[in-house]
Design an enzyme around this catalytic site. Sequence first.
Site, short mmCIF file in Angstrom:
data_model
loop_
_atom_site.label_atom_id
_atom_site.label_comp_id
_atom_site.label_asym_id
_atom_site.label_seq_id
_atom_site.Cartn_x
_atom_site.Cartn_y
_atom_site.Cartn_z
N HIS A 88 0.82 -1.22 0.00
CA HIS A 88 0.00 0.00 0.00
C HIS A 88 0.85 1.27 0.00
CE1 HIS A 88 -4.01 -1.76 0.31
NE2 HIS A 88 -3.48 -2.66 1.11
N GLY A 127 -9.24 -12.77 -6.51
CA GLY A 127 -9.67 -12.17 -5.25
C GLY A 127 -8.87 -12.58 -4.04
N SER A 168 -3.18 -10.30 -7.70
CA SER A 168 -3.27 -9.39 -8.85
C SER A 168 -3.80 -10.04 -10.11
CB SER A 168 -1.90 -8.73 -9.13
OG SER A 168 -1.51 -7.95 -8.04
N SER A 169 -4.88 -10.79 -9.96
CA SER A 169 -5.50 -11.39 -11.14
C SER A 169 -6.03 -10.33 -12.09
CB SER A 169 -6.64 -12.32 -10.71
OG SER A 169 -7.59 -11.63 -9.91
N ASP A 205 1.50 -3.58 -9.52
CA ASP A 205 1.06 -4.86 -10.06
C ASP A 205 1.33 -4.96 -11.56
OD1 ASP A 205 0.19 -5.18 -7.51
OD2 ASP A 205 -1.95 -5.16 -7.98
N TYR A 235 -10.36 -0.13 -0.64
CA TYR A 235 -9.06 0.27 -1.22
C TYR A 235 -9.08 1.77 -1.49
CZ TYR A 235 -5.09 0.21 -4.49
OH TYR A 235 -3.90 0.44 -5.12
#
Length: 332
Positions: free
Chosen positions: A42, A130, A134-135, A180, A229
Amino acid sequence: MRPINSKPTSRFLSDKNFESVFGNPPTIATRAPGRINLIGEHVDYQDGLVLPAAIDRYICGSARAISGPEVRLWSSLGGDTVVVPLDQTAPLIGRNRWANYVFGVVAKYRDAGHPVVGFEAAFDGNLPLGVGLSSSAALESATALIVEALAGITLAPTDRALLCQAAEHDWAGVPCGIMDQLVINAGIDGHALKIDCRSLEIQPAPLPPNLAIVVADSKVHHSLADGEYAKRKADCENATHALGLASLRDLDIDRLRASRQVFRRARHVVTEISRVKNFSAALDAGNISTLAALMAASHDSLRADYEVSCKELDALVEIAVELGTHGSRMMG
């Protein structure tokens, strides 16, 4: 860990699905990995330093060009085929919203002036959704490779990552950082990447061959589009405005302590960036005990200051430490 790639012939998981859905074999197959993040959680959307790595789980895409001015999209999780005109300018709503991660990329290439053609595409893979791997960025990157292969162009990894990030911002509605997309597009086998999210400078960081990185699924799933987020990002932006800064990258812990206001979100970002620097140095030196201490401090900060952990994650971290791991923390 293997880098992103595309092939002129179809070999990936999505090929059989493509032929079943669209009636013809694909001509392009692409694959984009998920990612882990050793430390630097983050902080990418505050111009921070991060240390992620690509992994050996993927989102795969199979495609072929069509003559019409549209894209036809199918996913193993989406069910029905979604048809989107190439001149679409607004995100999709309802049950087809997943396609925004795909068509948003197409739209960003189109809007940037790159040649875009109509195509059919099917997506599948072995990367769990999920779970913080980082799909979404992998799906975007697999799509970007399809667009480039069909158009006969090749963008630099950083440029491709920036287009994918913009698609996630504007089409999926997720104000993500660049980490990502950048590590997925620039990953190196056997290495983590130390990424400066302000300059986009990348430094390969070799991983010790005698250490194994293990990811455990807490089974507590999340969605970046659920608003939490964005709330954390807004908290950080409020802190930067109150302190008169462009980003928290420019804040040091002494100035934060001297301010009359308490910013727990900002404290996490400032201390986490410092931990990335120390972690990178310890990795180079092979100092395992320091790596473990920094991972523990990172988890404590994410739990207490950033409030993004949960009881299941905390329990997994405690169990891992009790079992004798060199370090454990939550990720995502």
